[in-house]
Design an enzyme around this catalytic site. Structure first.
Site, short mmCIF file in Angstrom:
data_model
loop_
_atom_site.label_atom_id
_atom_site.label_comp_id
_atom_site.label_asym_id
_atom_site.label_seq_id
_atom_site.Cartn_x
_atom_site.Cartn_y
_atom_site.Cartn_z
N THR C 640 -4.81 1.29 3.09
CA THR C 640 -5.23 2.56 2.48
C THR C 640 -4.97 2.56 0.98
O THR C 640 -5.74 3.14 0.21
CB THR C 640 -4.51 3.75 3.15
N GLU C 711 -3.89 7.56 -8.87
CA GLU C 711 -4.48 7.65 -10.21
C GLU C 711 -4.68 6.27 -10.86
O GLU C 711 -5.63 6.08 -11.61
CB GLU C 711 -3.59 8.48 -11.15
#
Lengths: 201, 337, 744
Positions: C640, C711
């Protein structure tokens, strides 16, 4: 396919004509909404009976003509698996199969699909009986938020039926009608390629 | 979307009759652009006449050795039709470079011609637009006009026609077969769409009540030397900034026949015979192609954001002609190659 | 010790089957009885006043239930504090339907509610409003004079000294110098799911609000404050979120509109925004920047100047960390940073994936590439000569930093050593090939979070936290991994329940901190269950574990026993049954060790290497290869986590080559407000992407050692592409996106 538009009468808008508009905003005054003459307020028309076979089940709906196939599936058939991402054929989230052919369900009316066989994500597999594509999407982590996923899978199913995409570049191109803002394209490609290869092997 | 009534018809004559009985009625086939415009309240028909039951989904030979494409055949079925792939690969290539697999499965050949512009201002009811609301002004002039016309525009409208398929049809000298209250007639493709002039709200020369029934491709398909080059802002699923349909007949390295049509640059697919004549009898060199490109773009004008399209179109024309002149390609050349 | 090793495994998502079968239910999809549909009407002007709302005309349509506007809205407080959500940057938050004032184009001005969705859509289209228009200003370049210093602290960041050392003198005496103006355009988040709120009216003023949010509790607090409701009467539920990327951090206007309609009509109401209306929401603001760099004789940075001017609204001073990172990423003694905001007649911007450095590091990292050519140093070598061992901005040591390894491993994988630095020197057939690189930094933190856990006698564990539904990060999956490993259970025995405001608290899901924050709470609550289990086991008669200390006990596969002595194992179920307990429960709050963390700068870093192919004739740029090395502490789930970084890379490609929202200043309106004309990358735009995780051991950031990867993936990508385009073409582009018109 004549596009005999209801041409609104002219001169209703008080927006300045472009030739009068300068880069620096000036001469702004009243903004009047277009009048009735331009819009023609009318009451919605009657519903009619629409027969669709959805995921193998014959269904009957009473729908006004302005209901899209997408809204018929989501709001009237209660099948929320088909997603609305743009409602204008610009994202592919609403992809379903009509008689095995992938289309954008947002850009067709339910009444136009009278009598057709509709397959949605709910008809491709279930949690206990996943289709090959569904399993491949899980194995390759071919999604993140999951919102584009039903459309991606229905689209990939259509791609398999069409049989026109075999190489990575062909699959990329043929899956380009399905946006994924999470950016899982590499994994989507891997998942679809695996199933394409398995079917052609 | 405004309310409307809906009826479905089974043949072209019935469609034409139905149109006459409903005011503000519009035909709908694939619906991919019309419903889009209806949801934006740009199109507000009071009645829709569904055409999908019409027996016009054919692709068939003509006695003259050409091919007739039914107005209701989908773009996908047309592009992948073996006869189109074999005899008119330019058309396949152009269709497959447009939209997406899903949209091509819905969009019909007739509907492709009826697409309206993708001008941002046309789509946005809060801004003036002469095409949408005659006399209100053109917001693209002096506005954000990156995707707008460089050829044939007017002070009333600088919108472009967004089709890829139509660019190929222009190059192939297709015919548009229509049926209307006054019977059937045939329009040369070049006469189908209009330049904006002072009537930008009129996209084409269909008369009221007329319905497209078929497109006819003449025998000559340029299956040896062709190229459709689509230049856009991403690798797929974007309208053309500039597109070029180029076909050649060659005798060795000498050009015996040439066609060049441009998309994304004008209110209609753009083609000039005089530019093509410059190529006849010339060698397939960059200099030859550049000369024709310069000629085609001689009257081009930018409006700020789209100035680059003039140079881009020139270079694109040369590139497309070079590709067309190169080795014969397979019938299924990829549009993104 | 537990012997299962689930943390760090590439486990497939626990909610995968739900998502691939269409069973995941998003905010606008909850079927509730008696649902009415709301459709928003937006302003066609950028500034002025509404003079009249012609509601009666549409109310006459059968099936139209109500038209809400400032004329007939429910009572709303006239106190800015009531509209301040957890991420409000101060100022005076926008109040939908509060009064007749128009503050930005596409501002919501009315909500039409009808019995069907189609009717509401139609009625909204024909609702007439009249306006008195006033001159607006939406052009940032014309508002420089009104600019003010960005209030970083009010936005939840730290302020920093405007300069350190002697930046002007250092510039004057620098060995090599580069200076340039850079622009990063306005961008819209455009998650695939548009914003939607379904408000279920449960009678008697009780609401269940299904919201698309990155903060279940933030939504709840906002609703309660705006409508003066009690928390016990407002439950916010969020189970799946169809992408957010920062746009759901603050409650968007569909939330109060839907709640208002439900309260006024006393029935359930859903408001879903259209894709076009998504462009009326917040966005990443345009950033105009100036960067100057000078070197010492050894090629290290002698001075660094970074100035940025960004747009915000007239009513809220939204500021992100555009220039901060220029003071962090490299060692430099003479630094001058300036970040100004100019107010425009627009909606307030909001965080959008790596807000700040996405814009700021684009400028810095392109400038560094220019400096590499100026100095003749390889871009990697140039960066290594100013490698920062401390955060110079905060003057603190890093808790861990393996950026050097990122450079080395990603460069090796990419084959960077083969690069000929000469522009236009590399070819692939007729195409120009360019190789470029850049680097990125983001911070990492832990926020307070709670967790509740229940172990039932059948050996199943349920862990609960109120964090909003999965936004795509795979939170549930890593939480289950952490819980299963900590307690010694198979993954299949663990369920994570999330997304309800009655559950233990979670911070808003931003800043890449959810896994670390909620994960730490979950680890803590599972450790408590272990202690309870051990205590219970030790109370059993003839317990072989009676004298054992915690470190001598092994928890594995739903059993506990003496380390290395399987014959001493007893299942959790047996322990509970022996005590006639139906279940064990624990609830905790995990707070960051602020005192310890404050001594350090905790950051994630990356290094990005890109290959582009450029068609020199028609200007097509394709990113053919991208290798990114990421140092983000411990990777809880490489599957993931990789996906998240891949997503960041795709965002970086989009930013570099196509994404830009274009404002027509005459109207003060974004004009490409659709997915046809706001270009996101499609599948065909994406070729080979490769992620290398350089793991770091870091016990400062949080007990899990995870720094978060939400991010970092995007950072450096657009700069690396711009640098690669320069290498390919010799054209230095300082303004994004790099569309072909800039290359012709």
């Amino acid at each position: 396919m004549n596009d005999d538009q209801d041409s609104p009468s002219t001169g209703q808008s008080t927006l300045p004509a472009a030739s009068e508009i300068t880069a620096a905003p000036a001469a702004f005054g009243k903004y009047r909404a277009p009048t009735r003459a331009a819009f023609g307020l009318t009451s919605p028309v009657e519903t009619s009976s629409v027969h669709l076979t959805i995921n193998g089940q014959p269904r009957e709906f009473h729908l006004a003509p302005w209901t899209t196939l997408l809204d018929a599936l989501r709001l009237y058939a209660g099948l929320m698996g088909t997603k609305k991402g743009c409602d204008h054929g610009q994202c592919g989230a609403c992809t379903v199969l009509v008689n095995g052919t992938r289309i954008n369900s947002c850009l067709t009316l339910a009444v136009m699909q009278q009598g057709q066989q509709i397959t949605t994500i709910e008809g491709l597999g279930t949690a206990t009986s996943l289709s090959a594509l569904q399993q491949a999407f899980i194995d390759h982590d071919a999604f993140q938020c999951g919102y584009c996923t039903p459309g991606q899978i229905c689209s990939a199913q259509g791609l398999l039926y069409e049989g026109k995409a075999h190489t990575e570049d062909e699959i990329r191109e043929q899956m380009s009608g399905n946006l994924c803002r999470c950016g899982a394209y590499v994994n989507i490609l891997a998942a679809v390629k695996e199933v394409v290869d398995a079917q052609t092997a | 979307m405004h309310p409307f009534s809906y009826s479905s018809v089974n043949d072209a004559a019935a469609a034409v009759r139905e149109q006459a009985t409903h005011s503000h009625s519009t035909f709908i086939a694939g619906g991919t652009n019309l419903l889009d415009l209806m949801k934006e309240n740009v199109a507000r028909p009071a009645h829709l006449i569904g055409l999908n039951q019409l027996p016009l989904a054919f692709v068939e030979d003509t006695p003259e050795g050409g091919l007739r494409l039914g107005a209701l055949a989908t773009n996908a079925n047309t592009a992948y039709h073996p006869e189109v792939e074999k005899r008119y690969p330019l058309l396949s290539q152009a269709i497959l470079s447009g939209a997406t697999a899903q949209l091509r499965n819905m969009a019909t050949n007739g509907g492709n011609l009826m697409q309206r512009t993708r001008c941002y201002y046309f789509y946005d009811l809060t801004t003036p637009c002469n095409k949408r609301e005659p006399g209100s002004g053109c917001s693209a002039l002096g506005g954000f006009n990156r995707i707008h016309a460089i050829l044939g525009a007017s002070e009333q409208c600088i919108a472009t026609h967004p089709s890829d398929m139509c660019v190929a049809l222009t190059a192939l000298d297709a015919l548009v077969c229509v049926q209307g209250p006054q019977g059937e007639r045939v329009l040369p493709f070049a006469d189908f769409h209009r330049l904006p002039g002072s009537t930008p709200h009129q996209d084409n020369n269909l008369k009221p009540g007329e319905l497209i029934t078929a497109l006819e491709l003449p025998k000559q398909g340029f299956a040896q030397h062709y190229h459709y080059l689509k230049i856009r802002d991403r690798a797929s699923y974007a309208f053309a900034l500039v597109s070029i349909a180029a076909v050649l007949e060659l005798d060795g390295d000498t050009i015996t026949e040439a066609r060049v049509a441009l998309g994304g640059v004008a209110h209609k697919p753009w083609r000039e015979r005089a530019a093509e004549e410059l190529l006849i009898g010339q060698p397939t060199t960059e200099a030859t192609f550049t000369k024709a490109a310069s000629y085609l773009l001689r009257g081009a004008r930018g409006y700020g954001h789209n100035d680059f399209k003039i140079e881009l179109a020139k270079r694109g024309i040369v590139r497309a002609l070079q590709q067309a002149a190169a080795e014969p390609r397979g019938p299924r050349a990829l549009p993104w190659a | 010790m537990s012997s299962t090793t689930l943390i760090g495994q590439p486990t497939s998502r626990v909610d995968g089957a739900i998502k691939v079968t269409g069973a995941a239910t998003y905010a606008g999809e909850f079927v509730v009885p008696g649902l009415a549909y709301g459709y928003v009407v937006n302003s066609p002007i950028a500034k002025g006043r509404i003079t009249q709302v012609h509601s009666a005309e549409v109310l006459a349509l059968p099936g139209v239930l109500a038209v809400f506007s400032h004329e007939n809205r429910l009572p709303l407080p006239d106190d800015d504090n009531c509209y301040m959500d957890q991420l409000a940057p101060g100022g005076s938050p926008f109040r939908p339907l509060f009064d007749a004032t128009i503050k930005f184009n596409m501002q919501p001005v009315a909500l039409v509610v009808a019995e069907t969705y189609e009717l509401a859509r139609y009625a909204a289209a024909v609702l007439r409003l009249d306006y008195e228009q006033e001159p607006h200003q939406t052009d940032l370049s014309k508002q420089r004079g009104a600019a003010f210093k960005a209030p970083h602290q009010a936005n939840g960041f730290y302020d920093y000294p405007p300069s350190r050392g002697l930046p002007e003198q250092a510039w004057a005496s620098a060995t090599h110098r580069v200076a340039g103006d850079y622009a990063h355009p306005t961008q819209h988040h455009n998650p695939m799911e548009t914003f939607a709120t379904t408000v279920e009216w449960r009678g008697d003023g009780q609401l269940t609000v299904y919201d698309k949010t990155q903060g279940t509790f933030n939504s709840q607090q906002y609703i309660c404050n705006v409508f003066n409701l009690k928390k016990e009467n407002v439950q916010v539920h969020s189970y799946f979120v169809g992408g957010a990327f920062g746009l759901a951090l603050r409650p968007n206007y569909q939330v109060p509109l839907a709640v208002m309609a439900a309260l006024a009509l006393k029935r359930s109401v859903r408001v879903t925004l259209t894709r076009q209306q998504m462009f009326s929401l917040s966005y990443r603001p345009l950033a105009l920047q100036h960067v100057k760099l000078g070197t010492n004789p050894d090629g290290s940075l002698a001075t660094l100047h970074h100035e940025a001017l960004q747009a915000t609204s007239q009513f809220e001073p939204y500021a992100e960390t555009v220039t901060h990172w220029s003071g962090v990423l490299y060692r430099c003694d003479n630094v001058k940073l300036e970040h100004l905001l100019a107010p425009l007649d627009v909606m307030t911007p909001v965080s959008m994936r790596a807000p700040g450095p996405t814009s700021g590091l684009f400028a810095l990292e392109v400038a560094l590439d220019e400096l590499a050519y100026e100095t003749g140093l390889d871009p990697v070598e140039l960066r290594l000569r100013s490698y920062a061992d401390r955060n110079g901005l905060m003057d603190k040591p890093f808790s861990s930093k393996k950026l050097r390894e990122c450079y080395q491993q990603a460069a090796a994988r990419f084959g960077w050593a083969q690069r000929n630095p000469e522009p236009r020197s590399m070819r692939h057939g007729d195409l120009l090939v360019g190789w470029g690189m850049a680097s990125g930094v983001w911070d990492s933190s832990q926020a307070e979070a709670g967790a509740q856990a229940t172990l039932t006698a059948d050996g199943k564990l349920t862990v609960v936290n109120g964090v909003n539904g999965d936004i795509g990060t795979g939170t549930a999956t890593v939480i289950c991994q952490i819980a299963a490993e900590t307690l010694g259970l198979p993954l299949s025995a663990v369920t994570f329940r999330q997304g309800e405001s009655t559950m233990p608290a979670a911070p808003v899901q931003g800043a890449s901190w959810t896994a670390g924050s909620v994960g730490t709470a979950v680890q803590k609550v599972c450790r408590q269950l272990r202690e309870q289990l051990l205590t219970l086991a030790q109370q059993l008669p003839d317990s072989p574990w009676r004298q054992a200390g915690p470190s001598e006990i092994e928890f594995t596969d739903g059993k506990l026993g003496l380390l290395g002595q399987p014959e001493t194992q007893i299942s959790f179920s047996e322990v509970l049954r022996a005590h006639r307990l139906p279940h064990l429960e624990a609830e905790v709050t995990a707070s960051p060790d602020a005192k310890r963390q404050q001594q350090y700068s905790v950051n994630v870093h990356n290094a990005v290497f890109v290959e582009v192919q450029v068609d020199p004739v028609i200007g097509t740029v394709r990113v053919t290869r991208l290798v990114e090395g990421v140092a983000a502490g411990r990777i809880l789930n490489p599957k993931t986590a990789r996906n998240q970084v891949l997503g960041g890379m795709v965002w970086g490609i989009g930013a570099a080559l196509m994404e830009e929202t274009v404002m027509d200043h005459r109207f003060g309106r974004f004009m490409n407000h659709s997915l046809a004309e706001y270009h996101l990358p499609v599948n065909a735009d994406i070729r080979e992407l490769e992620v290398i995780f350089v793991e770091e051991e870091d016990d400062i950031v949080n007990p899990l050692g995870a720094k978060g990867v939400g991010e970092i993936g995007i950072l450096g990508v657009s700069a690396a592409i711009a640098n690669a385009v320069y290498h390919a073409t010799g054209r230095r582009l300082r303004e994004l996106p790099i569309t072909r018109d800039k290359l012709l």
